[in-house]
Each structure stands twice: as C-alpha cells, then as structure tokens.
Design an enzyme around this catalytic site. Structure first.
Site, mmCIF file in Angstrom:
data_model
loop_
_atom_site.group_PDB
_atom_site.id
_atom_site.type_symbol
_atom_site.label_atom_id
_atom_site.label_comp_id
_atom_site.label_asym_id
_atom_site.label_seq_id
_atom_site.Cartn_x
_atom_site.Cartn_y
_atom_site.Cartn_z
ATOM 1 C CB CYS A 116 2.573 -82.763 -16.352
ATOM 2 S SG CYS A 116 3.231 -84.424 -15.676
ATOM 3 C CG HIS A 256 4.871 -79.643 -14.696
ATOM 4 N ND1 HIS A 256 4.348 -80.040 -13.920
ATOM 5 C CD2 HIS A 256 5.705 -80.609 -15.398
ATOM 6 C CE1 HIS A 256 4.362 -81.251 -13.813
ATOM 7 N NE2 HIS A 256 5.019 -81.787 -14.770
ATOM 8 C CG ASN A 286 6.274 -84.396 -12.330
ATOM 9 O OD1 ASN A 286 5.199 -83.795 -11.891
ATOM 10 N ND2 ASN A 286 6.418 -84.745 -13.616
#
Length: 331
Positions: A116, A256, A286
């Site tokens: 990520c 994020h 996500n």
C-alpha cells in the site's frame, strides 16, 4: 541558479463501473453494513468485471485520462512507473505493456512494489529522476486489481479492498513547488502480518496451494491496525516538525485509504480539522497503490497552487512513510 524540484503537473484516474456495496456483501459473507461502516468507513467499492482485463487495463485508462487533460502526447513521456501489488503477470513488467499501449514509444518503464506504500515510494522515485535533470516527464501510475487476490468468503479481507487506478505526471519546477521532503521507512517484521503465502519463490503454486486458498491475501487485522495507526501518525507529525509546519500551514492531508479510524488518528496527531483531510474510502474502499492518486483525481479542483500537502501511507512489509509536497497548479 535555482534548484530544480519535481512537481505534479497533471492527474488522471479510473474506477470500474461495477459497485460492490455493503448490502451485497451481506449476502456473500457473515457481515452487515453497520459493522463494516463503523469499523472501516467503507460503504462500497468498485470491482473490475471486464473479461480478461487486469491491472494494466485500469492503469491505461488513468494514463489516458491524464494525457488528455494535460494536452500532451504519450511520446513525450520519458519514463512510466507502475506502482502495483497486482501486476498482470509475474516476470513481465506491467509498466512496459502500459507504456506501449498508451503510445509512450520514447519511454522506458518498470513496476514498483511496496504494497500500500507503492505509490508513495513511487513519488520519491519519480521526483529523484526529475531532480537529477536526466528526464523531463515521468508518468507515475498507481493501480491495483485487488479483487484478483481476495477471497470473497473471507469476511476479514473482502470488505476492505476495491479496484482502481490513478496517475500523476512529474515535471521540473523552478518556482520551489513540488516535492519538498520525504520520510520513508520499512520493517521486515510486517512480513508475517500482511501477505500472500503462495505463488512466490518460497512456496510456488501447486494444486495444494490452490486448494488451501494460499494465493489470497492474508491479514492479521489487529496487528496491522496497531502498526499503521502509530507509524502513519508518527511520520506525518515528524515531517511537519522538521519542516517547521504548523497545522495552519498545512492545507491538505492525503492519507492512504485503508481504514477511516487510521486516517482520523493521523489527522488528530497532526492537529488537522476534518475539512483538510481528503477521503474517498467510503466509495472505493482500499485500492492499495491507487488510493493516493485517486484522492488527487477526485479533489483536484479544490487544490490550489502553493498548497502545502502531506501524503502518508502504510503497507505490507511493513512499509510506510510521509511526503511533503507543494501543489504546482490551479485546475
């Protein structure tokens, strides 16, 4: 002689049409809308349903969107970086295919993988190429087809992830705008808490690994959450401190999109009010490497030249970090 900095001069984005809502997930696994929303902040996510299409499909769409908005030819691009945890296939670089498909015939291309944090690390890489003076236009794409590695019978992971892609163009800047500072970190302790067991060199694919569902993402949610909350908040506060930035100096936090509670904890540590925090986790979930550029794409019209922006991410590995950037244009 003025120092050359690396500035973002254009953004592009793409999300698939198919919407997987919490209500639909309620029919697939033992969960409910209230539980998902309360713990993650996610209401729905996008899933790529196009036949025989992988991460490159979305990366190409995002790149084409950027090129059209910037008004430049793909042949002007010097380098194409694709930040992704879900390449089209092993060995063959997804970025090389993307570059060829969009017409970047004068560019070289490669993939970058840090889970990520891939796009955040990609920003550092792209900026370094620009600051060196060797290249003038670097296209950085964050794209992931997370649905390809998610077990939709596992309620701990299938509620979190979605598919999408975002792209930014880095170019030289002589006004002091663009990337100002970065603080990037990693710790191999995270290898056990967020991973895919099979398909790599330690445990190659076999009939047994497929049967045991070892090609899907495994996440120890509590451990990942604990590390993410502390580390994302720490580096975001640290980069403000070492650049003498107060909460009033920072116009935007671009975090994020892993979990709304992690985002809130980071903003609180920085002393930022909710209005300064860019969020789209409720709509996309996500999207791993795509979260940061998709935020820029969605909020582009609100970003003003000279705005101080803090980027923050946390990913498997563990990998994490923060970047301080001055926005370079008005849209």
């Amino acid at each position: 002689m003025k120092k050359t900095t690396a500035a973002i001069t254009a953004v592009g984005g793409y999300v698939p049409d198919f919407v997987l809502s919490n209500k639909v997930l309620e029919t697939m696994v033992d969960t409910n809308d209230e539980w998902i929303t309360t713990r993650t902040g996610i209401k729905e996510r996008r899933i790529l349903k196009v036949e025989n299409a992988g991460t490159s499909y979305m990366a190409i769409k995002a790149a084409e969107d950027l090129l059209q908005k910037r008004g430049i030819e793909a042949s002007e691009i010097d380098l194409v970086l694709v930040a992704t945890a879900t390449p089209d296939m092993p060995v063959a670089a997804t970025a090389a295919y993307v570059a060829s498909e969009i017409g970047s015939s004068n560019a070289f291309a490669y993939d970058l993988q840090a889970a990520c944090s891939s796009f955040l690390y990609g920003m550092s890489t792209a900026a370094s190429y620009i600051e060196s003076g060797r290249y003038k236009k670097v296209l950085l794409i964050g794209a992931d087809k997370m649905s390809s590695i998610i077990d939709y019978t596992d309620r701990t992971t299938c509620i979190i992830f979605g598919d999408g892609a975002g792209a930014v163009l880095f170019e030289p800047n002589e006004e002091g705008l663009g990337l100002q500072d970065e603080y990037l970190r990693s710790d191999g302790i995270g290898r056990q808490f967020l991973k895919i067991d099979a398909g790599g060199s330690i445990l190659p694919a076999s009939e047994e690994t497929v049967k045991n569902k070892q090609h899907y993402v495994f996440q120890d949610g509590k451990s990942v959450f604990k590390f993410a909350v502390s580390n994302m908040a720490d580096v975001s506060a640290l980069i403000m401190e070492r650049n003498n930035l107060t909460n009033e100096d920072v116009q935007w936090l671009v975090p994020h999109q892993a979990n709304k509670r992690i985002i809130d904890a980071t903003a609180n540590r920085m002393g930022l009010e909710a209005e300064k925090v860019l969020i789209n986790i409720d709509r996309y979930g996500n999207t791993t490497s795509a979260t940061l550029p998709l935020l820029l794409h969605d909020y582009e019209k609100q970003l003003k030249k000279g705005d101080n922006i803090i980027f923050a991410a946390f990913g498997g590995g563990f990998t994490w970090g923060s970047i301080y950037l001055k926005w370079a244009y008005n849209s």
